[in-house]
Design an enzyme around this catalytic site. Structure first.
Site, PDB file in Angstrom:
ATOM      1  N   GLY A  69       1.300  -1.166  11.872  1.00  0.00           N
ATOM      2  CA  GLY A  69       0.192  -1.937  12.065  1.00  0.00           C
ATOM      3  C   GLY A  69       0.152  -3.394  11.940  1.00  0.00           C
ATOM      4  O   GLY A  69      -0.577  -4.016  12.843  1.00  0.00           O
ATOM      5  N   THR A  70       1.226  -3.964  11.297  1.00  0.00           N
ATOM      6  CA  THR A  70       1.398  -5.363  11.373  1.00  0.00           C
ATOM      7  C   THR A  70       1.709  -5.627  12.893  1.00  0.00           C
ATOM      8  O   THR A  70       1.335  -6.680  13.483  1.00  0.00           O
ATOM      9  CB  THR A  70       2.572  -5.773  10.352  1.00  0.00           C
ATOM     10  N   GLN A 177      -7.730   0.322   6.588  1.00  0.00           N
ATOM     11  CA  GLN A 177      -7.740   0.776   5.251  1.00  0.00           C
ATOM     12  C   GLN A 177      -9.162   1.765   5.269  1.00  0.00           C
ATOM     13  O   GLN A 177      -9.257   2.694   4.694  1.00  0.00           O
ATOM     14  CB  GLN A 177      -8.393  -0.375   4.422  1.00  0.00           C
ATOM     15  N   SER A 194      -3.254   1.725  10.864  1.00  0.00           N
ATOM     16  CA  SER A 194      -2.021   1.755  10.562  1.00  0.00           C
ATOM     17  C   SER A 194      -1.713   3.443  10.090  1.00  0.00           C
ATOM     18  O   SER A 194      -2.587   3.672   9.226  1.00  0.00           O
ATOM     19  CB  SER A 194      -1.171   1.229   9.665  1.00  0.00           C
ATOM     20  N   ALA A 195      -0.895   4.148  10.544  1.00  0.00           N
ATOM     21  CA  ALA A 195      -0.948   5.690  10.137  1.00  0.00           C
ATOM     22  C   ALA A 195      -0.584   5.906   8.813  1.00  0.00           C
ATOM     23  O   ALA A 195      -1.051   6.888   8.144  1.00  0.00           O
ATOM     24  CB  ALA A 195      -0.055   6.409  10.963  1.00  0.00           C
ATOM     25  N   HIS A 196       0.103   5.232   8.126  1.00  0.00           N
ATOM     26  CA  HIS A 196       0.482   5.558   6.737  1.00  0.00           C
ATOM     27  C   HIS A 196      -0.362   5.132   5.739  1.00  0.00           C
ATOM     28  O   HIS A 196      -0.368   5.443   4.769  1.00  0.00           O
ATOM     29  CB  HIS A 196       1.848   4.863   6.386  1.00  0.00           C
ATOM     30  N   CYS A 320       2.102 -12.701 -11.529  1.00  0.00           N
ATOM     31  CA  CYS A 320       3.212 -12.218 -12.187  1.00  0.00           C
ATOM     32  C   CYS A 320       3.869 -11.316 -11.553  1.00  0.00           C
ATOM     33  O   CYS A 320       5.036 -11.097 -11.733  1.00  0.00           O
ATOM     34  CB  CYS A 320       2.867 -11.597 -13.815  1.00  0.00           C
TER      35      CYS A 320
END
Length: 460
Positions: A69-70, A177, A194-196, A320
């Protein structure tokens, strides 16, 4: 173990597993070859492209597969900007885009282009009117995610797309998303996914470019995927990605209703069970499975470790938990509390019993972390008046500066001030957020010899 981080990567859908195993035997050959094995592979690739295009809402010849996807985002942004370089080099993004979009914007700016970042309101959405106001004659491309990956807020894509269309500017939508829940509404020009994120295998992205959009692929040319995604296609993964997207879409309506009920249960009950909590994101215009909240006086990394030990996998946008020691750019843009941040993103099939167990475990876990950090009790009484105070929290990370502020605010009279010295980037966000939550006045930030001084006036 309850896995509550589907927004990062959803578990592999059973249909994806079946399709992946089957296509390993049938789809290993080069789909560009004319012999039998190549033709068989080509049939699988074409079928996957048609299925994916139907789910996206575009033509099959408008869609290509990328290694992630990136990569789809980077290729889409670079190609659209290059295709419209005669128009100008102005790029628009929202302040809460995925890091892949913001990194592409940084690269564009480093190369001499200009970038306008559109802010969001406290729930995390852009104002369509404000977005339209920054469109210019030299705007080459606009970008807007369909829904936010950290807080679940849905963006007004249709209205922004309408404004972009009127201005003659293509709109790229990062739909990573939301694509598993349905098509992106609106007259968008480019779309990535993005498939995942929807239960397909990792390593498969998609880029859709509408016909008529000027697009110039960047980098060395390749004959595969219309020249927009070089390299040999990972056909088994592509087939599994397409099969899983169709499967989750078939289940989407019923599963969305069920997950909305579960996340609403978390949104409403967490503030009742845990004191000093801010639930963030839009309460209604949101993805079904994501709910995010931040806890005052809590170290986000410690909280995540404790929840992991209790059997819950969640994520966080707290500084953090990052190597940069800066709060999430999304939470920062929204102006909400970042310390002790927890994102719960439920995958399809999440059992209601797991959510109830999470709600049972959370209060004690937060209380234990606060006790270790020496946080003030929620019922701590206000003490007698005294002089204005300075809290030296230099060199101490979140949430210590806020904890120290909370401990001494009762030591100054109403109208008195506490000056907090801190060199932690998170303090710039968390101290104003604490003031809003506790009904105190945040006066502002001043430069100090080291770090910054944050001035708080006691109101009550």
């Amino acid at each position: 173990m309850a896995y509550f981080d589907a927004a990062s990567a959803a578990p592999l859908h059973p249909v994806a597993r079946q399709a992946l195993l089957a296509s390993l035997d049938e789809g290993w050959a080069d789909p560009a070859r004319l012999y039998r094995e190549g033709r068989r592979a080509r049939l699988l690739l074409d079928a996957a492209r048609e299925a994916m295009a139907e789910c996206v809402g575009c033509r099959p010849d408008e869609l290509v597969f990328t290694p992630s996807g990136t990569r789809a985002v980077h290729s889409g942004v670079a190609g659209a900007l290059a295709g419209r370089r005669r128009v100008g080099s102005h790029l628009i993004v929202s302040a809460v885009e995925h890091s892949s979009v913001l990194h592409a914007a940084e690269a564009h700016e480093a190369g001499g282009g200009s970038v306008t970042q559109v802010g969001v309101d406290r729930p995390g959405a852009v104002d369509p009117v404000a977005y339209a106001a920054v469109l210019r004659e030299d705007t080459a491309l606009a970008c807007l995610q369909s829904a936010n990956h950290e807080v679940g807020t849905e963006q007004p894509v249709s209205r922004v797309a309408e404004a972009c269309r009127a201005a003659g500017v293509p709109l790229l939508v990062d739909a990573a998303q939301s694509l598993g829940w349905g098509r992106v509404e609106g007259d968008w020009s480019l779309l990535t996914g993005s498939a995942h994120k929807w239960g397909g295998p990792a390593g498969v992205g998609l880029l859709a470019v509408r016909k008529g959009v000027r697009f110039a692929p960047q980098g060395p040319g390749d004959e595969r995927e219309s020249g927009r995604a070089p390299g040999f296609e990972n056909l088994p993964a592509i087939v599994a990605a397409a099969a899983s997207l169709r499967a989750v879409r078939a289940e989407a309506a019923a599963e969305a209703a069920r997950l909305r009920e579960l996340t609403e249960r978390i949104r409403s009950r967490v503030p009742e069970l845990v004191p000093d909590v801010e639930v963030v994101g839009d309460p209604s215009r949101r993805l079904p499975g994501i709910v995010t909240f931040s806890c005052l006086y809590v170290d986000g990394e410690t909280l995540l470790h404790e929840l992991d030990r209790a059997g819950f996998s969640v994520s966080s946008g707290s500084s953090c938990t990052s190597s940069t020691l800066t709060p999430s750019h999304v939470l920062k843009a929204m102006g909400v509390l970042s310390e002790g941040n927890v994102r719960v993103s439920l995958p399809p099939g999440t059992a209601a019993e797991d959510v109830e167990r999470f709600l049972e475990v959370l209060p004690g876990t937060v209380a234990a972390v606060r006790e270790k950090l020496g946080a003030p009790a929620a019922t701590e009484t206000v003490r007698a008046a005294g002089p204005d105070l300075v809290v030296d929290a230099l060199g101490r990370r979140c949430p210590i500066p806020v904890i120290e502020l909370a401990k001494v605010i009762g030591d100054v009279p109403v109208g008195g001030t506490v000056r907090v010295l801190s060199d932690d980037e998170a303090a710039r966000l968390d101290i104003p957020a604490w003031c809003e939550m506790r009904g105190q006045e945040y006066v502002g930030e001043e430069k100090a010899d080291k770090g910054s001084a944050y001035l708080v006036r006691r109101v009550s």
